[in-house]
Structures are given as C-alpha cells and as structure tokens.
Design a protein around this motif. Sequence first.
Motif, PDB file in Angstrom:
ATOM      1  N   PRO A   1      93.013  30.552  42.795  1.00  0.00           N
ATOM      2  CA  PRO A   1      93.647  30.854  41.554  1.00  0.00           C
ATOM      3  C   PRO A   1      92.489  31.192  40.486  1.00  0.00           C
ATOM      4  CG  PRO A   1      93.672  28.352  41.916  1.00  0.00           C
ATOM      5  CD  PRO A   1      93.407  29.391  43.383  1.00  0.00           C
ATOM      6  N   VAL A   2      92.759  32.174  39.556  1.00  0.00           N
ATOM      7  CA  VAL A   2      91.848  32.397  38.682  1.00  0.00           C
ATOM      8  C   VAL A   2      92.339  31.899  37.280  1.00  0.00           C
ATOM      9  CG1 VAL A   2      90.792  34.328  37.065  1.00  0.00           C
ATOM     10  CG2 VAL A   2      91.071  34.643  39.616  1.00  0.00           C
ATOM     11  N   PRO A   3      91.340  31.206  36.506  1.00  0.00           N
ATOM     12  CA  PRO A   3      91.883  30.406  35.180  1.00  0.00           C
ATOM     13  C   PRO A   3      92.281  31.342  33.902  1.00  0.00           C
ATOM     14  CG  PRO A   3      89.648  30.157  35.369  1.00  0.00           C
ATOM     15  CD  PRO A   3      89.840  30.965  36.799  1.00  0.00           C
TER      16      PRO A   3
ATOM     17  N   VAL B   1      79.163  36.041  49.882  1.00  0.00           N
ATOM     18  CA  VAL B   1      79.475  36.865  48.752  1.00  0.00           C
ATOM     19  C   VAL B   1      80.772  36.560  48.121  1.00  0.00           C
ATOM     20  CG1 VAL B   1      79.918  39.098  47.816  1.00  0.00           C
ATOM     21  CG2 VAL B   1      77.903  38.850  49.412  1.00  0.00           C
ATOM     22  N   LYS B   2      82.052  36.095  49.010  1.00  0.00           N
ATOM     23  CA  LYS B   2      83.172  35.857  48.715  1.00  0.00           C
ATOM     24  C   LYS B   2      83.071  34.569  47.524  1.00  0.00           C
ATOM     25  CE  LYS B   2      84.394  32.712  52.534  1.00  0.00           C
ATOM     26  NZ  LYS B   2      84.386  31.479  51.681  1.00  0.00           N
ATOM     27  N   ASP B   3      82.224  33.763  47.490  1.00  0.00           N
ATOM     28  CA  ASP B   3      82.165  32.546  46.826  1.00  0.00           C
ATOM     29  C   ASP B   3      81.364  32.841  45.528  1.00  0.00           C
ATOM     30  OD1 ASP B   3      83.267  30.878  48.966  1.00  0.00           O
ATOM     31  OD2 ASP B   3      81.558  30.755  49.862  1.00  0.00           O
ATOM     32  N   GLN B   4      80.626  33.834  45.532  1.00  0.00           N
ATOM     33  CA  GLN B   4      79.935  34.275  44.053  1.00  0.00           C
ATOM     34  C   GLN B   4      81.016  35.261  43.333  1.00  0.00           C
ATOM     35  OE1 GLN B   4      76.242  35.291  45.899  1.00  0.00           O
ATOM     36  NE2 GLN B   4      75.361  33.615  45.150  1.00  0.00           N
TER      37      GLN B   4
ATOM     38  N   GLY C   1      77.172  48.696  37.968  1.00  0.00           N
ATOM     39  CA  GLY C   1      77.651  47.610  37.955  1.00  0.00           C
ATOM     40  C   GLY C   1      78.374  46.959  39.302  1.00  0.00           C
ATOM     41  N   LEU C   2      78.575  45.530  39.622  1.00  0.00           N
ATOM     42  CA  LEU C   2      79.123  45.348  40.762  1.00  0.00           C
ATOM     43  C   LEU C   2      80.037  44.092  40.312  1.00  0.00           C
ATOM     44  CD1 LEU C   2      76.261  44.618  43.319  1.00  0.00           C
ATOM     45  CD2 LEU C   2      78.000  46.098  43.618  1.00  0.00           C
ATOM     46  N   ARG C   3      81.394  44.176  41.140  1.00  0.00           N
ATOM     47  CA  ARG C   3      82.192  43.300  40.834  1.00  0.00           C
ATOM     48  C   ARG C   3      82.696  42.587  42.128  1.00  0.00           C
ATOM     49  NH1 ARG C   3      86.751  47.081  37.523  1.00  0.00           N
ATOM     50  NH2 ARG C   3      85.384  47.761  36.054  1.00  0.00           N
ATOM     51  N   VAL C   4      82.725  41.108  42.186  1.00  0.00           N
ATOM     52  CA  VAL C   4      83.023  40.336  43.147  1.00  0.00           C
ATOM     53  C   VAL C   4      84.300  39.527  42.798  1.00  0.00           C
ATOM     54  CG1 VAL C   4      82.454  38.420  44.791  1.00  0.00           C
ATOM     55  CG2 VAL C   4      80.711  39.963  44.007  1.00  0.00           C
ATOM     56  N   ASN C   5      85.453  39.975  43.202  1.00  0.00           N
ATOM     57  CA  ASN C   5      86.686  39.476  42.709  1.00  0.00           C
ATOM     58  C   ASN C   5      87.116  38.080  43.926  1.00  0.00           C
ATOM     59  OD1 ASN C   5      87.278  41.389  40.936  1.00  0.00           O
ATOM     60  ND2 ASN C   5      87.949  42.952  42.382  1.00  0.00           N
ATOM     61  N   SER C   6      87.948  37.244  43.111  1.00  0.00           N
ATOM     62  CA  SER C   6      88.193  36.085  43.969  1.00  0.00           C
ATOM     63  C   SER C   6      89.369  36.520  44.942  1.00  0.00           C
ATOM     64  CB  SER C   6      89.024  35.197  43.361  1.00  0.00           C
ATOM     65  OG  SER C   6      87.898  34.681  42.149  1.00  0.00           O
ATOM     66  N   ARG C   7      89.335  35.869  46.145  1.00  0.00           N
ATOM     67  CA  ARG C   7      90.257  36.225  47.045  1.00  0.00           C
ATOM     68  C   ARG C   7      91.712  35.824  46.458  1.00  0.00           C
ATOM     69  NH1 ARG C   7      88.738  32.514  52.099  1.00  0.00           N
ATOM     70  NH2 ARG C   7      88.298  31.378  50.545  1.00  0.00           N
TER      71      ARG C   7
END
Length: 202
Positions: free
Chosen positions: A37-39, A3-6, A27-33
């Motif tokens: 970095p997020v672009p 899940v952490k990769d999606q 709704g479901l949100r999967v945030n980056s660790r």
Amino acid sequence: MLVKDQIGSYFYYPTTSTHRAAGGFGGLRVNSRLLIPVPYADPEDDYTVLIGDWYAKSHTQLKSFLDSGRSLARPDGVLINGKSGKGKGKNEPLFTMKPGKTYKYRICNVGITNSLNFRIQGHPMKLVEMEGSHAVQNNYDSLDVHVGQCYSVLVTADQEPKDYYVVASTRFAKQVLTATGVIRYTNGKGPASPELPPAPEG
C-alpha cells in the motif's frame, strides 16, 4: 537492499568527468509493487521536474577549472526540464492539470553546485516522499532542494482555471537566478500572474 525496496524518485547521471554539466542525466522512478500500500490515493498523473543550475561553458572547460584548483563561480542560469522560461516558447506549458484532480510532481535538483528553491504559484505542495522513503505528509509553499536531492509532492488543481508558474531559484547565493515554467489548467482561461511567489528569506 534491492531496488524494489527503494521506492521513490531518483535521477541518473554519469559519474566520470563533468558530463553531468553537458546534460547527461534523466529521471528515474521506482514504483511500489501492487501488493504494497501507498499512503495516498493514486494521482491523476505523475510528472518529473528536473531543476538545476546551468553553465554556458562546456563541461570540458568546467573540468579544467576544477582540475586547476579554481572554483566554478556563478552559473549562467537555472533550468526547469531544460528550459529557462525566457525567449521563444516561454508561455508553452510544461505540465497540464485537470481541475479538481491531484498530481504527483517528482522534483530533483540535477545541478552542479547550487541549492534551489522550488515553488508553484498559488498551489501548496504536500510532501509525500523524499530520498526513497515515504515522508510525514505536510504542506509547503516552497521546498529547498539541494544538489542531488529528489522530493515527491502532491498538488491539487483547485484554483481558478488559468496558467500558473512553477519557479526555481538559487538559494544561499549573492545574486539570485530564476527559471520559470508554466502549468496550464486544461480549461484555463488566462495567463499566469506576472507576480512570482517569493522564495523564503535567509
């Protein structure tokens, strides 16, 4: 894949019977660790927008239609976060924005049969994520969101401070059904223009 990769925007729903038509979704949100970095810069706030077609018949009636080989026919309406934009409370804001700030909107089509076009009056949307992956960042005036799809866009509150409509309408259908919601600038000084932005033709 874990899940952490999606990363990205999703929604949950029951896969048995037609319970989704009864409102069994969210709704479901999967945030980056934090290390990844997020672009794009962190938005001021993060909103989930659940759009979908709506049937007045119960989910058991819809199931019986499908079980007997009949189609579901035309829906009775379209909803944005459970509201049509008509009747009591139609001018109450679904979302608020501070002037000059950028917001993330996670748009998911939780409907049953209809593709929907989504747009925000007077505001371009920068597409940043789709189907769990970061996207090439282009600006769009509207997005066609098919059943089961989710997109994330960035919207900057850089227009005249007042109310603006968010609009969802059916696509590729003989009769167009439309729902509206209100975005309110925190320092807003007036109602939204009654002239809704058009959906693409064709």
